[in-house]
Design a protein around this motif. Structure first.
Motif, mmCIF file in Angstrom:
data_model
loop_
_atom_site.group_PDB
_atom_site.id
_atom_site.type_symbol
_atom_site.label_atom_id
_atom_site.label_comp_id
_atom_site.label_asym_id
_atom_site.label_seq_id
_atom_site.Cartn_x
_atom_site.Cartn_y
_atom_site.Cartn_z
ATOM 1 N N VAL A 77 19.571 -63.900 1.241
ATOM 2 C CA VAL A 77 19.338 -64.001 -0.207
ATOM 3 C C VAL A 77 19.294 -62.586 -0.764
ATOM 4 O O VAL A 77 19.173 -61.617 -0.004
ATOM 5 C CB VAL A 77 18.011 -64.739 -0.513
ATOM 6 C CG1 VAL A 77 18.059 -66.169 -0.004
ATOM 7 C CG2 VAL A 77 16.817 -63.994 0.077
ATOM 8 N N PRO A 78 19.388 -62.398 -2.084
ATOM 9 C CA PRO A 78 19.302 -61.049 -2.654
ATOM 10 C C PRO A 78 18.020 -60.347 -2.234
ATOM 11 O O PRO A 78 16.983 -60.982 -2.004
ATOM 12 C CB PRO A 78 19.346 -61.306 -4.157
ATOM 13 C CG PRO A 78 20.109 -62.590 -4.297
ATOM 14 C CD PRO A 78 19.705 -63.416 -3.111
ATOM 15 N N LEU A 79 18.084 -59.024 -2.143
ATOM 16 C CA LEU A 79 16.986 -58.240 -1.599
ATOM 17 C C LEU A 79 15.669 -58.475 -2.338
ATOM 18 O O LEU A 79 14.623 -58.669 -1.705
ATOM 19 C CB LEU A 79 17.349 -56.751 -1.633
ATOM 20 C CG LEU A 79 16.290 -55.789 -1.078
ATOM 21 C CD1 LEU A 79 15.962 -56.098 0.370
ATOM 22 C CD2 LEU A 79 16.770 -54.349 -1.212
ATOM 23 N N MET A 80 15.671 -58.440 -3.665
ATOM 24 C CA MET A 80 14.417 -58.606 -4.396
ATOM 25 C C MET A 80 13.813 -59.982 -4.153
ATOM 26 O O MET A 80 12.589 -60.124 -4.053
ATOM 27 C CB MET A 80 14.626 -58.375 -5.887
ATOM 28 C CG MET A 80 13.320 -58.257 -6.669
ATOM 29 S SD MET A 80 12.285 -56.871 -6.122
ATOM 30 C CE MET A 80 13.109 -55.522 -6.982
ATOM 31 N N GLU A 81 14.657 -60.997 -4.019
ATOM 32 C CA GLU A 81 14.153 -62.330 -3.700
ATOM 33 C C GLU A 81 13.530 -62.338 -2.306
ATOM 34 O O GLU A 81 12.468 -62.942 -2.082
ATOM 35 C CB GLU A 81 15.289 -63.356 -3.775
ATOM 36 C CG GLU A 81 14.850 -64.787 -3.469
ATOM 37 C CD GLU A 81 15.986 -65.785 -3.566
ATOM 38 O OE1 GLU A 81 15.859 -66.893 -2.990
ATOM 39 O OE2 GLU A 81 17.015 -65.468 -4.208
ATOM 40 N N ALA A 82 14.177 -61.664 -1.363
ATOM 41 C CA ALA A 82 13.641 -61.594 -0.003
ATOM 42 C C ALA A 82 12.298 -60.861 0.019
ATOM 43 O O ALA A 82 11.365 -61.272 0.712
ATOM 44 C CB ALA A 82 14.635 -60.894 0.914
ATOM 45 N N VAL A 83 12.196 -59.783 -0.755
ATOM 46 C CA VAL A 83 10.934 -59.058 -0.841
ATOM 47 C C VAL A 83 9.837 -59.984 -1.352
ATOM 48 O O VAL A 83 8.718 -60.015 -0.822
ATOM 49 C CB VAL A 83 11.080 -57.820 -1.750
ATOM 50 C CG1 VAL A 83 9.711 -57.231 -2.093
ATOM 51 C CG2 VAL A 83 11.949 -56.770 -1.078
ATOM 52 N N GLY A 84 10.136 -60.750 -2.378
ATOM 53 C CA GLY A 84 9.149 -61.663 -2.931
ATOM 54 C C GLY A 84 8.718 -62.720 -1.931
ATOM 55 O O GLY A 84 7.519 -63.048 -1.841
ATOM 56 N N GLU A 85 9.653 -63.261 -1.179
ATOM 57 C CA GLU A 85 9.299 -64.291 -0.207
ATOM 58 C C GLU A 85 8.474 -63.713 0.933
ATOM 59 O O GLU A 85 7.538 -64.358 1.423
ATOM 60 C CB GLU A 85 10.565 -64.974 0.318
ATOM 61 C CG GLU A 85 11.308 -65.764 -0.745
ATOM 62 C CD GLU A 85 12.209 -66.842 -0.167
ATOM 63 O OE1 GLU A 85 11.902 -67.363 0.925
ATOM 64 O OE2 GLU A 85 13.225 -67.165 -0.816
ATOM 65 N N LEU A 86 8.808 -62.507 1.383
ATOM 66 C CA LEU A 86 8.023 -61.881 2.440
ATOM 67 C C LEU A 86 6.604 -61.576 1.962
ATOM 68 O O LEU A 86 5.623 -61.775 2.688
ATOM 69 C CB LEU A 86 8.709 -60.612 2.930
ATOM 70 C CG LEU A 86 9.964 -60.826 3.775
ATOM 71 C CD1 LEU A 86 10.685 -59.506 4.004
ATOM 72 C CD2 LEU A 86 9.611 -61.475 5.108
ATOM 73 N N ARG A 87 6.480 -61.082 0.735
ATOM 74 C CA ARG A 87 5.140 -60.816 0.195
ATOM 75 C C ARG A 87 4.339 -62.110 0.079
ATOM 76 O O ARG A 87 3.129 -62.130 0.335
ATOM 77 C CB ARG A 87 5.260 -60.124 -1.158
ATOM 78 C CG ARG A 87 5.732 -58.677 -1.070
ATOM 79 C CD ARG A 87 5.838 -58.053 -2.453
ATOM 80 N NE ARG A 87 6.266 -56.655 -2.381
ATOM 81 C CZ ARG A 87 6.530 -55.909 -3.440
ATOM 82 N NH1 ARG A 87 6.402 -56.429 -4.656
ATOM 83 N NH2 ARG A 87 6.910 -54.657 -3.304
#
Length: 246
Positions: A77-87
């Motif tokens: 998925v796009p990087l910012m979406e991945a960051v949000g899911e990991l957080r």
């Protein structure tokens, strides 16, 4: 969201020597010769099939031998979406920041909570927003690594897990270095953080085996392809296996 292993990071005080030895002993073709990046960091890359092998000179005090510093991941998925899911899963993650080397450009974010004493960079577990975009834009560029203040570069910590999103055709770039072995599996020590890895949505295209005991960081790389004699590159052991990793 699923993550996939993208590259391994070996920290060394002699990157040219380490990259040459890695290529000679493993048969891995060199994708990028060692070059100096902003802040005095040096990076060189060999190809290991689907997973790059990066040697990195970072930090004011170099290690006395090559170390299995960490690894890089990519998301579906796009990087910012991945960051949000990991957080949302409880992982502290830095704001994404741009990187550049020649014609290659990417963005990357640091993930904490997986390996001990990670590379010192501001991280948080907040839902991504304006602060992340501002922090990323202000970060500048520094190789594959989200850029930090020079003081941060001087203190490398003991490990690094980075999430990358490429802004160029990375498959075509990798195809310019043909042949050589393929990374089929990786073993690393989490120094008591194995439970965190079990929460990480990491696919098994290239298996990552995590141990609670033993030395922290990347410890063993399993390769397929034309067999060569197993060897150790500092603290990292390279061995050949039949078929996939184990």
């Amino acid at each position: 969201m699923r993550l996939r292993l993208d590259h391994l990071i070996i920290r060394t005080g002699e990157p040219q020597k380490t990259l040459a030895e890695l290529a000679r002993r493993s048969g891995a073709p060199v994708l990028a010769e060692v070059e100096e990046l902003l802040g005095g960091i040096e990076s060189g890359i060999a190809r290991g099939g689907p997973v790059d092998l990066e040697v990195l000179n970072i930090g004011g005090i170099p290690p006395d031998r090559p170390l299995g510093y960490g690894l890089g991941l990519v998301a579906d998925v796009p990087l910012m979406e991945a960051v949000g899911e990991l957080r949302a899963l409880g992982f502290p993650v830095s704001p994404p920041a741009p990187g550049v080397a020649g014609d290659r450009r990417w963005r990357a974010a640091q993930i904490h909570g997986l390996l001990p004493n990670p590379f010192p960079v501001p991280v948080n577990t907040r839902r991504p927003g304006v602060r992340d975009r501002v922090a990323g834009a202000a970060a500048g560029t520094l190789g594959r690594i989200p850029v930090l203040a020079r003081a941060g570069v001087n203190e490398a910590g003991d490990s690094m897990v980075v999430l990358t999103e490429y802004g160029f055709d990375v498959a075509a770039w990798r195809a310019t270095a043909e042949g050589g072995p393929a990374v089929a599996g990786v073993e690393l020590g989490a120094a008591g953080d194995r439970a965190a890895w079990e929460r990480l949505p990491l696919g098994d295209e290239v298996p990552v085996t995590v141990h609670d005991d033993g030395p922290p960081g990347l410890t063993r790389v399993l390769l397929t392809g034309a067999r060569r004699k197993p060897f150790s590159l500092g603290a990292v052991r390279f061995e050949w296996v039949s078929g996939g990793g184990r």
